[in-house]
Design a protein around this motif. Sequence first.
Motif, PDB file in Angstrom:
ATOM      1  N   SER A  55       7.797  -3.807   6.980  1.00 40.90           N
ATOM      2  CA  SER A  55       7.053  -5.064   6.892  1.00 40.90           C
ATOM      3  C   SER A  55       5.935  -5.122   7.924  1.00 40.90           C
ATOM      4  O   SER A  55       4.801  -5.522   7.626  1.00 40.90           O
ATOM      5  CB  SER A  55       8.007  -6.247   7.090  1.00 40.90           C
ATOM      6  N   ASP A  56       6.254  -4.692   9.146  1.00 42.61           N
ATOM      7  CA  ASP A  56       5.252  -4.694  10.220  1.00 42.61           C
ATOM      8  C   ASP A  56       4.087  -3.759   9.889  1.00 42.61           C
ATOM      9  O   ASP A  56       2.912  -4.106  10.078  1.00 42.61           O
ATOM     10  CB  ASP A  56       5.917  -4.278  11.531  1.00 42.61           C
ATOM     11  N   LEU A  57       4.397  -2.569   9.374  1.00 38.97           N
ATOM     12  CA  LEU A  57       3.351  -1.592   9.067  1.00 38.97           C
ATOM     13  C   LEU A  57       2.507  -2.031   7.866  1.00 38.97           C
ATOM     14  O   LEU A  57       1.289  -1.853   7.864  1.00 38.97           O
ATOM     15  CB  LEU A  57       3.974  -0.213   8.799  1.00 38.97           C
ATOM     16  N   VAL A  58       3.156  -2.604   6.851  1.00 37.35           N
ATOM     17  CA  VAL A  58       2.414  -3.092   5.688  1.00 37.35           C
ATOM     18  C   VAL A  58       1.481  -4.228   6.102  1.00 37.35           C
ATOM     19  O   VAL A  58       0.317  -4.291   5.663  1.00 37.35           O
ATOM     20  CB  VAL A  58       3.376  -3.547   4.575  1.00 37.35           C
ATOM     21  N   ASN A  59       1.965  -5.115   6.962  1.00 36.98           N
ATOM     22  CA  ASN A  59       1.095  -6.187   7.456  1.00 36.98           C
ATOM     23  C   ASN A  59      -0.090  -5.617   8.238  1.00 36.98           C
ATOM     24  O   ASN A  59      -1.201  -6.165   8.179  1.00 36.98           O
ATOM     25  CB  ASN A  59       1.890  -7.160   8.342  1.00 36.98           C
ATOM     26  N   GLY A  60       0.141  -4.508   8.946  1.00 40.61           N
ATOM     27  CA  GLY A  60      -0.958  -3.856   9.650  1.00 40.61           C
ATOM     28  C   GLY A  60      -1.989  -3.292   8.679  1.00 40.61           C
ATOM     29  O   GLY A  60      -3.198  -3.387   8.907  1.00 40.61           O
TER      30      GLY A  60
END
Length: 409
Positions: A55-60
């Motif tokens: 989730s964190d990487l996709v948001n990035g």
Amino acid sequence: MTTTFFDELHGAELSGVAFKNVQLKKQILAHFANEGNTTLADLSKELNASIPKISDLVNGLIADGLAKDYGKSDSGVGRRPNLYGLEPDSAFFVGVEVKNFQVNIGLMDFKRNLIKTRQGIPYALNNTEDSLQALCAIIEDFIKTSSVEREKVLGIGVNLGGRINYKTGYSYSFFNFHEDPLSKIIEASIGIHTFLENDSRAMAYGEFCSGAVREEKDVLFVNLDHGIGMGIMVNGQLYYGKSGFAGELGHIPTFNNEILCHCGKKGCLETEASGEAITRIFKERLNKGATSIVTNKRPSPEEIKLEDIIEAANNDDTLAIELITEAGEKIGKGMATLVNLFNPELIILGGALASTGDYIRLPIKNALNKYSLSLVNNDSQMIISKLGQKAGVIGACLLVRDRLLAITS
């Protein structure tokens, strides 16, 4: 900005957590590119990473402008998860197909949509500095006149005939008069990262990813144009050989003749069965008294081009059909050895001559039946290219996109 992640991917060396994050981001983008929109849970399972991490990487990636939240899934029961995928307008790729007398060029977005093409741009392919500069000018003009911001064009793929080493960027058949790789020469002229590829391999990749190929993994793409080339897919991957030159079907020594091929040898398949050979023989037949509707358009035989002969064949011209049939029989005989060696699931006929349909396909098929082992040949389906004249442009765009993401080696 779009360039943030690609600067990380291709810029300075990273270590530790930063390196792992970039690699995971790359895998996420590759998954989006190959599989389409998906959920965080599916990404987590596929990449063996926790959902919070994904989730964190996709948001990035969304912050970088490369990915997009496509909203709730239409399937399932209960609380429906959100789908994530590539942002189509975040990155673009230019594909350039260089032919003897014209250039085809196209622009593709991040989700493989071909949004602009220009076919048949007049061009003379010669091994000269002027010809190279003219090519660069065509590419530059295409980019300038597109509606896309230049900084969003992340790469250019240029297809050329002959010997190409895509890993080094050198061309050994055209524009090989610089010390630096041709890819770097074009890149320096235009200012955008550039890849080189053999035209037949790029066409094969286009068909494999977006054309006639379905579940097949072992495929031969035969490019029937002014020359005769071949792209080879083995287990779903392009096959290059040791130096990157695999697929030179046109230079199989087939005939005991004294016709000098442009490769410097005699008796190559191309000397009697290529589009260039058909054009030469067609002119010879006219000079000996044969008739054709082509002369209504081209009174002087010296003005006749391959495209004129193809058009005539598709309009039931006897001489054009006869010569294409003869060439097809010779091509099929040459291909029989390859069918025996590779036992492919699928053979795709592409290039200009493929537009004559059964006029070229049937004599090739008849020769394959005659000269290859029946048990091997029976397992090989042969069809005409689905993408037609766009195969090379689409393949070039896809190869650039996938190589920037390291989806394919």
